[in-house]
Each structure stands twice: as structure tokens, then as C-alpha cells.
Design a protein around this motif. Structure first.
Motif, PDB file in Angstrom:
ATOM      1  N   LYS A  20      -1.817 -10.472 -11.658  1.00 38.44           N
ATOM      2  CA  LYS A  20      -2.389  -9.687 -11.907  1.00 38.44           C
ATOM      3  C   LYS A  20      -1.893  -8.166 -11.914  1.00 38.44           C
ATOM      4  O   LYS A  20      -2.727  -7.152 -13.432  1.00 38.44           O
ATOM      5  CB  LYS A  20      -3.705  -9.791 -11.833  1.00 38.44           C
ATOM      6  N   GLU A  21      -2.166  -8.080 -10.923  1.00 37.63           N
ATOM      7  CA  GLU A  21      -1.581  -6.320 -10.384  1.00 37.63           C
ATOM      8  C   GLU A  21      -0.046  -6.563 -10.872  1.00 37.63           C
ATOM      9  O   GLU A  21      -0.120  -4.803 -11.433  1.00 37.63           O
ATOM     10  CB  GLU A  21      -1.291  -6.217  -9.112  1.00 37.63           C
ATOM     11  N   VAL A  22       0.239  -6.929 -10.955  1.00 36.87           N
ATOM     12  CA  VAL A  22       1.920  -7.446 -11.147  1.00 36.87           C
ATOM     13  C   VAL A  22       1.866  -6.951 -13.028  1.00 36.87           C
ATOM     14  O   VAL A  22       2.786  -6.146 -13.145  1.00 36.87           O
ATOM     15  CB  VAL A  22       2.568  -9.022 -11.351  1.00 36.87           C
ATOM     16  N   ILE A  23       1.162  -7.461 -13.696  1.00 40.81           N
ATOM     17  CA  ILE A  23       1.166  -7.824 -14.649  1.00 40.81           C
ATOM     18  C   ILE A  23       0.593  -5.306 -15.200  1.00 40.81           C
ATOM     19  O   ILE A  23       1.484  -4.666 -16.424  1.00 40.81           O
ATOM     20  CB  ILE A  23       0.412  -8.081 -15.695  1.00 40.81           C
ATOM     21  N   THR A  24      -0.445  -5.258 -14.771  1.00 39.67           N
ATOM     22  CA  THR A  24      -0.964  -3.739 -14.365  1.00 39.67           C
ATOM     23  C   THR A  24       0.828  -2.558 -14.141  1.00 39.67           C
ATOM     24  O   THR A  24       0.732  -2.288 -15.004  1.00 39.67           O
ATOM     25  CB  THR A  24      -2.282  -3.640 -13.811  1.00 39.67           C
ATOM     26  N   SER A  25       1.151  -2.783 -13.023  1.00 40.55           N
ATOM     27  CA  SER A  25       2.076  -2.425 -12.595  1.00 40.55           C
ATOM     28  C   SER A  25       3.425  -2.926 -13.599  1.00 40.55           C
ATOM     29  O   SER A  25       3.805  -1.399 -13.624  1.00 40.55           O
ATOM     30  CB  SER A  25       2.266  -2.159 -11.649  1.00 40.55           C
ATOM     31  N   ALA A  26       3.807  -3.473 -14.206  1.00 43.04           N
ATOM     32  CA  ALA A  26       4.515  -4.061 -15.468  1.00 43.04           C
ATOM     33  C   ALA A  26       4.204  -3.157 -16.140  1.00 43.04           C
ATOM     34  O   ALA A  26       5.381  -2.606 -16.727  1.00 43.04           O
ATOM     35  CB  ALA A  26       4.573  -5.192 -15.689  1.00 43.04           C
ATOM     36  N   ASP A  27       3.213  -3.162 -16.678  1.00 35.12           N
ATOM     37  CA  ASP A  27       2.604  -1.740 -18.587  1.00 35.12           C
ATOM     38  C   ASP A  27       3.169  -0.201 -18.013  1.00 35.12           C
ATOM     39  O   ASP A  27       4.245  -0.197 -18.576  1.00 35.12           O
ATOM     40  CB  ASP A  27       1.528  -1.874 -18.580  1.00 35.12           C
ATOM     41  N   TYR A  28       2.705  -0.171 -16.640  1.00 34.69           N
ATOM     42  CA  TYR A  28       3.218   1.388 -15.893  1.00 34.69           C
ATOM     43  C   TYR A  28       4.827   1.503 -16.232  1.00 34.69           C
ATOM     44  O   TYR A  28       5.774   1.994 -17.138  1.00 34.69           O
ATOM     45  CB  TYR A  28       2.925   1.585 -14.877  1.00 34.69           C
ATOM     46  N   ALA A  29       5.496   0.601 -15.930  1.00 35.17           N
ATOM     47  CA  ALA A  29       6.842   0.649 -15.255  1.00 35.17           C
ATOM     48  C   ALA A  29       7.471   0.382 -17.228  1.00 35.17           C
ATOM     49  O   ALA A  29       8.548   1.521 -17.721  1.00 35.17           O
ATOM     50  CB  ALA A  29       7.644  -0.613 -14.497  1.00 35.17           C
ATOM     51  N   LEU A  30       7.060  -0.213 -17.920  1.00 33.95           N
ATOM     52  CA  LEU A  30       7.858  -0.440 -18.599  1.00 33.95           C
ATOM     53  C   LEU A  30       6.975   1.431 -19.911  1.00 33.95           C
ATOM     54  O   LEU A  30       8.019   0.966 -20.614  1.00 33.95           O
ATOM     55  CB  LEU A  30       7.092  -1.639 -20.412  1.00 33.95           C
ATOM     56  N   ALA A  31       5.891   1.521 -19.406  1.00 31.46           N
ATOM     57  CA  ALA A  31       5.418   2.531 -20.827  1.00 31.46           C
ATOM     58  C   ALA A  31       6.878   3.711 -20.053  1.00 31.46           C
ATOM     59  O   ALA A  31       7.175   4.841 -20.640  1.00 31.46           O
ATOM     60  CB  ALA A  31       4.827   3.675 -20.003  1.00 31.46           C
ATOM     61  N   ILE A  32       7.616   3.839 -18.972  1.00 31.61           N
ATOM     62  CA  ILE A  32       8.642   5.222 -18.228  1.00 31.61           C
ATOM     63  C   ILE A  32       9.884   4.338 -18.796  1.00 31.61           C
ATOM     64  O   ILE A  32      10.664   5.565 -19.499  1.00 31.61           O
ATOM     65  CB  ILE A  32       8.918   4.745 -16.909  1.00 31.61           C
ATOM     66  N   SER A  66       1.217  -1.356   0.142  1.00 26.95           N
ATOM     67  CA  SER A  66       0.030   0.328  -0.194  1.00 26.95           C
ATOM     68  C   SER A  66       0.873   1.148   0.485  1.00 26.95           C
ATOM     69  O   SER A  66       0.265   2.018  -0.678  1.00 26.95           O
ATOM     70  CB  SER A  66      -0.940  -0.212   0.754  1.00 26.95           C
ATOM     71  N   LEU A  67       2.016   0.959   0.274  1.00 26.34           N
ATOM     72  CA  LEU A  67       2.923   2.309   0.853  1.00 26.34           C
ATOM     73  C   LEU A  67       3.093   2.482  -0.669  1.00 26.34           C
ATOM     74  O   LEU A  67       3.357   3.574  -1.143  1.00 26.34           O
ATOM     75  CB  LEU A  67       3.621   1.935   1.682  1.00 26.34           C
ATOM     76  N   PHE A  68       3.926   1.585  -1.401  1.00 25.32           N
ATOM     77  CA  PHE A  68       4.415   2.333  -2.823  1.00 25.32           C
ATOM     78  C   PHE A  68       3.644   2.340  -3.551  1.00 25.32           C
ATOM     79  O   PHE A  68       4.274   3.107  -4.495  1.00 25.32           O
ATOM     80  CB  PHE A  68       5.190   0.242  -2.613  1.00 25.32           C
ATOM     81  N   GLU A  69       2.105   1.579  -3.232  1.00 29.20           N
ATOM     82  CA  GLU A  69       1.110   2.032  -4.102  1.00 29.20           C
ATOM     83  C   GLU A  69       0.863   3.926  -4.539  1.00 29.20           C
ATOM     84  O   GLU A  69       1.202   4.478  -5.039  1.00 29.20           O
ATOM     85  CB  GLU A  69       0.080   1.201  -4.425  1.00 29.20           C
ATOM     86  N   GLU A  70       0.810   4.147  -3.240  1.00 29.21           N
ATOM     87  CA  GLU A  70       0.918   5.443  -2.964  1.00 29.21           C
ATOM     88  C   GLU A  70       2.203   6.706  -2.970  1.00 29.21           C
ATOM     89  O   GLU A  70       1.872   7.806  -3.952  1.00 29.21           O
ATOM     90  CB  GLU A  70       0.864   5.574  -0.961  1.00 29.21           C
ATOM     91  N   LEU A  71       3.391   6.513  -3.132  1.00 21.68           N
ATOM     92  CA  LEU A  71       4.384   6.490  -4.327  1.00 21.68           C
ATOM     93  C   LEU A  71       4.495   7.012  -5.398  1.00 21.68           C
ATOM     94  O   LEU A  71       4.391   7.859  -6.186  1.00 21.68           O
ATOM     95  CB  LEU A  71       6.094   5.485  -3.702  1.00 21.68           C
ATOM     96  N   THR A  72       3.827   5.162  -5.780  1.00 23.03           N
ATOM     97  CA  THR A  72       3.402   5.394  -7.949  1.00 23.03           C
ATOM     98  C   THR A  72       2.263   6.911  -7.418  1.00 23.03           C
ATOM     99  O   THR A  72       2.216   7.658  -9.025  1.00 23.03           O
ATOM    100  CB  THR A  72       2.949   4.039  -8.220  1.00 23.03           C
ATOM    101  N   MET A  73       1.688   6.957  -7.224  1.00 19.07           N
ATOM    102  CA  MET A  73       0.494   8.044  -6.623  1.00 19.07           C
ATOM    103  C   MET A  73       0.741   9.629  -6.633  1.00 19.07           C
ATOM    104  O   MET A  73       0.505   9.896  -7.987  1.00 19.07           O
ATOM    105  CB  MET A  73      -0.974   7.808  -6.402  1.00 19.07           C
ATOM    106  N   LEU A  74       2.046   9.118  -5.957  1.00 14.26           N
ATOM    107  CA  LEU A  74       2.869  10.956  -5.663  1.00 14.26           C
ATOM    108  C   LEU A  74       3.635  11.090  -6.419  1.00 14.26           C
ATOM    109  O   LEU A  74       3.244  12.067  -7.441  1.00 14.26           O
ATOM    110  CB  LEU A  74       2.927  10.561  -4.411  1.00 14.26           C
ATOM    111  N   GLU A  75       3.985  10.197  -7.614  1.00 12.98           N
ATOM    112  CA  GLU A  75       5.262   9.963  -8.077  1.00 12.98           C
ATOM    113  C   GLU A  75       5.147   9.064  -9.730  1.00 12.98           C
ATOM    114  O   GLU A  75       5.989   8.278  -9.820  1.00 12.98           O
ATOM    115  CB  GLU A  75       6.387  10.183  -8.090  1.00 12.98           C
ATOM    116  N   PRO A  76       3.978   9.245 -10.244  1.00 15.52           N
ATOM    117  CA  PRO A  76       3.593   8.607 -11.601  1.00 15.52           C
ATOM    118  C   PRO A  76       4.932   8.046 -12.240  1.00 15.52           C
ATOM    119  O   PRO A  76       4.842   7.013 -13.140  1.00 15.52           O
ATOM    120  CB  PRO A  76       2.680   8.942 -12.002  1.00 15.52           C
ATOM    121  N   PHE A  77       5.709   9.051 -12.183  1.00 11.67           N
ATOM    122  CA  PHE A  77       6.764   8.843 -13.763  1.00 11.67           C
ATOM    123  C   PHE A  77       7.907   8.448 -12.560  1.00 11.67           C
ATOM    124  O   PHE A  77       9.216   8.386 -13.927  1.00 11.67           O
ATOM    125  CB  PHE A  77       7.100   9.950 -14.267  1.00 11.67           C
TER     126      PHE A  77
END
Length: 487
Positions: free
Chosen positions: A218-230, A188-199
Motif C-alpha cells: 500500500k505504501e509502495v502505491i502511494t510513493s509510486a504516485d508521487y514519483a509518477l507525478a514528477i 525511514s532514511l529514504f522517507e526523510e529524503l523525500t521530505m527534504l526534497e519532495p521533487f
């Protein structure tokens, strides 16, 4: 976000300049003001570079001997070395102390009641208008060291509200939650960090790692897609997305595509290569998988995990590396025989075990070692090879043949292999000689291998009596399966 990144860039530049000028070149007259030194020291803590931290303190002692901020950091350095008394002495000389000094006083006070420490921590937070990054890091570290993370949780929102850049506090707390296996909270804390700094890629990668441990694929795949966009070559995003797709039994070719990109574009480890190799094998692309291992070995030392894949599919490809691996195993106080026997006994992988045997100098083995070799080859169904190895063992034991003849791990596979090859007369001869030796040297039978243990329990001599009787009366229709040991 931009301001925070710019600040971190400036700290890194100061750190690198100090390291270049003072640490590497010994230029103690290069100019850095007191505030610069504080930033360099704190950044060195982030980098875990004790050399630069000590050089900062030496420089400060010459140029800013009265600096309260750097005296505080000197006390913290002593404290990190376990020199609590020295740290307390220096800390007591700081007249305008802040959060770091208060935490040092807590650390120096030693063990006490949790309620007392929580009260003192409450006072630190109440008296603080704004926390600096280093203060937040040390505050969370202190609480983690003293089983006070529950206090951090209770005061989470308050501390965060007093943090100009709360990401530092959240990240440090998330680290310790992960280390203490409070994985749901870490996530939950790392999720909060990604919301504060999504890039910020690091935040996504840390989130992915925790999600994977929690099997939230399933959540890993979604998060990984965001990371790969960066960053399309993010190691963690590529690896954990591929792993998650495998766990969810999804597109195998996409798994190969992700891992191929990982191996081709990012500096890789053996684990990365093996992940791709296993994915290729899963798709039926065995030749490509083996080629990947050979390519990896062209620039990296061979390892057991990579070599065992070659041994499983194309043992001849392992030949150039087995001598190197044998020497590595000797350094590890092991051997090819130990490895082969582990494959046979621990992982039940007879094929790999049997394919290691040709690289072992069997003519140099003792009887109990030869028993292990023969058991492996016998389990692999290589009966002609068993007869050759057993005969070698008996011939090599000319000084004390009874010892070899009394080994069930050598004799039973030998006799059964002779029967399988329709050599009944020779099988009867060996079994008769073995019975005589067994009667004479029965105390030597229990030597710890599966075959020896089994035969000792069942009664090796009884086994031989029955075998000899059947061979003597009906060798033409002899059913060797009756006597085939189940290893």
C-alpha cells in the motif's frame, strides 16, 4: 534544493568538459583551477569513473604539484586499490589535513578495538565545523567497511547538523543500511529524503524499492504516485506500483495499463516484458501477450523465460527462435534436453517440456538421454509418440540392444503406451524381451532418472513378471492403470 541542484549541475558540466578536453582530446593545457579539479575528482567518484580520476591526478601533478587537497585524493585512490602503505606515505606529507586525512590515518592503522576507533571518530566529528560531501561519503563508507554503522546511528543527528547539504549524508547512510539488510532504517532514511526534497525522483524510487522488499505494498502505491507525478514514465514507479497492485489482488486491467506504459515508453528489459505478458495472460488476453513476446524478439535475442511462454501456449511461435536458443545453451554448457528435463523434473511443467522435444535431434541421443525424452513425452500422455521414439531407440541400438531393453525409462513407457493403444501382442513381445535383457544386465539399471530409480527400487524384473502374466492371461480386459507409473 535549487542551490544543491545548481551545484551538482556545475560539477557535472566541469566533469564533462574535463572528460572531453583532457581525457578524450588529450588537451593537457585546457584550463582548470585547483578547486575545479577537486570537484571533478569527487564527481568522478560518484560516477565510479577511475579513468577521469587518474587523469585529474596527472593533470594536477603538472599544474598544481603542491596541492594538498589533490594529494589527499591521490592517497584515497591508492587506498581504494588496497595500496594502504603508499596511501599512508602520501597522506603523511599533507600538512593541513582534514577529515579525509584523518580517515586515511584510521584506515592505515589497520585492525583494532572498536571502542578505540569510535573514540577517534568522535574526535573527527568534534573537530569538524562543517563536513564536505566527499568527507561525508568517505566517513560513512569507512564505517560500513569496518562494522561501525552503529556509531553512525548514535551520531546521526550530530553529523547531520554539521552537513550543509545533509541529503548527501542521509543518502549514503541509507545505501549502506539497505546493503546490510537494515531495511526498516533504510526506508525511514529514504522517507526523510523525500521530505527534504519532495521533487527529487531518485529519492522516491529508492524508497519504493525498499518498501517493496518489505512487502509494504500500500505504501509502495502511494510513493509510486508521487514519483509518477514528477516523472510519468519512471520505470521503478510504474513497475513496482503494478507489482504491488498484483500482490494486493487489485484491478488487473490497471496493472496491464501501467506495464503497457512502461514497455511502450521506457527502454525495457526482458523482466519488464514478462511482467506485462503475465499481466495480460492473467486478464485472459493471451494473444496480446504472445504478440508482445514476438515483438520483443524482433529486436532482442530469445531467452528461455520468454520462449517458455510461447511453448506453453503456442509452441509453433517458438520455432524461429529454438535453433538460436539451442546454440546459446551449448555456449552455457547445456542443451535443449537439459532444459526440457529441468522443466519436467524441477518445475513439473510437462507441457513446456514436451513442447521442447520436437526441436531435439533425438536420433543422435544415447540410450539414457532417450530415456529422459520418452519419460517426458509419456508424462504428457502422447502415447503414439512414445511408441515411435522407443522403437527408434531400440532400432538405433543394434550393436548392443540389451542396454536399451534394460532401460525402464524406455521400456515401461513403451509397453504401457502399446497397451493404451490396444496393441497387446506387441506389448507382450516387448515386455518379454525386456525381462530377458533385464536379467542379463541388471547392474545397468540405476541411471539416475525418476523412472529408472523407481523401477530399480520396486524391482524391475518383478514388475515385468507381473505385467507379462497379466498380458498373457487377460489382455482383453487389461487395466493399464495398474501398471501406470506415477512420475
Amino acid at each position: 534544493m535549487d542551490a544543491a541542484n545548481n551545484s551538482d549541475d556545475l560539477r557535472r558540466m566541469l566533469y564533462e568538459e574535463f572528460q572531453s578536453e583532457v581525457v578524450n582530446k588529450g588537451n593537457t593545457e585546457a584550463y582548470f583551477d585547483e578547486a575545479d579539479l577537486v570537484e571533478i575528482f569527487d564527481y568522478s567518484s560518484d560516477m565510479d569513473n577511475y579513468i577521469v580520476k587518474m587523469e585529474v591526478l596527472f593533470y594536477a601533478a603538472r599544474h598544481y604539484p603542491d596541492s594538498q587537497a589533490l594529494a589527499t585524493r591521490r592517497a584515497w585512490l591508492y587506498s581504494s586499490f588496497g595500496e594502504i602503505e603508499a596511501a599512508a606515505q602520501i597522506n603523511s606529507r599533507v600538512s593541513n589535513g582534514g577529515v579525509l586525512n584523518a580517515l586515511l590515518e584510521l584506515r592505515a592503522s589497520g585492525p583494532g578495538e572498536q571502542a578505540e576507533f569510535e573514540t577517534r571518530l568522535d574526535a573527527i566529528v568534534e573537530a569538524t565545523t562543517e563536513f564536505g560531501d566527499e568527507e561525508l561519503i568517505q566517513l560513512v563508507d569507512y564505517c560500513a567497511e569496518n562494522n561501525l554503522l552503529s556509531w553512525i546511528e548514535k551520531n546521526y543527528e550530530l553529523i547531520k547538523s554539521k552537513s550543509p547539504y545533509p541529503q548527501t549524508f542521509i543518502y549514503e547512510y541509507a545505501n549502506h543500511c539497505e546493503e546490510s539488510d537494515n531495511l526498516e532504517r533504510a526506508m525511514s532514511l529514504f522517507e526523510e529524503l523525500t521530505m527534504l526534497e519532495p521533487f527529487t525522483l531518485d529519492f522516491w524510487e529508492r524508497l519504493i524499492g525498499v518498501q517493496c522488499i518489505l512487502k509494504k505494498y500500500k505504501e509502495v502505491i502511494t510513493s509510486a504516485d508521487y514519483a509518477l507525478a514528477i516523472n510519468p514514465t519512471s520505470h521503478d514507479a510504474l513497475y513496482y506500483k503494478a507489482l504491488s497492485l498484483q500482490r494486493l489482488n487489485r484491478d488487473k486491467e490497471e496493472v496491464v495499463e501501467l506495464l503497457t506504459k512502461l514497455v511502450d515508453e521506457v527502454p525495457v528489459s526482458m523482466i519488464d516484458v514478462l511482467a506485462l505478458v503475465n499481466a495480460l495472460i492473467d486478464c485472459g488476453r493471451v494473444d496480446e501477450a504472445l504478440e508482445r513476446i514476438v515483438t520483443y524478439h524482433n529486436v532482442n535475442p530469445p531467452t528461455r523465460p520468454t520462449i517458455r511462454v510461447l511453448l506453453a501456449f503456442r509452441p509453433e511461435l517458438a520455432a524461429p527462435y529454438m535453433d538460436i536458443l539451442s546454440k546459446q545453451l551449448i555456449i552455457e554448457n547445456s542443451s535443449l534436453l537439459s532444459w526440457a528435463y529441468d522443466e519436467f523434473k524441477m518445475t513439473d511443467n510437462v507441457t513446456i517440456a514436451a513442447n521442447i522435444i520436437p526441436y531435439i535431434k533425438v536420433n543422435e541421443l544415447l540410450a539414457y538421454e532417450m530415456a529422459k525424452v520418452i519419460e517426458i513425452v509419456f508424462a504428457a500422455g502422447q502415447f503414439e509418440r512414445v511408441t515411435k521414439l522407443a522403437k527408434m531407440a531400440i532400432d538405433n541400438a543394434a550393436k548392443d540392444p540389451d542396454d536399451v531393453m534394460a532401460f525402464p525409462g524406455i521400456i515401461v513407457p513403451y509397453v504401457i503406451s502399446l497397451i493404451r493403444r490396444r496393441r497387446f501382442k506387441k506389448a507382450l513381445e516387448v515386455a518379454t524381451a525386456a525381462l530377458s535383457s533385464a536379467i542379463n544386465t541388471y547392474d545397468n539399471l540405476c541411471l539416475g532418472t525418476p523412472m529408472n530409480d523407481q523401477m530399480a527400487l520396486r524391482g524391475y524384473t518383478r514388475f515385468l513378471f507381473g505385467l507379462i502374466g497379466d498380458l498373457s492371461t487377460r489382455s482383453s480386459d487389461f487395466d493399464s492403470d495398474t501398471y501406470y507409473p506415477k512420475l
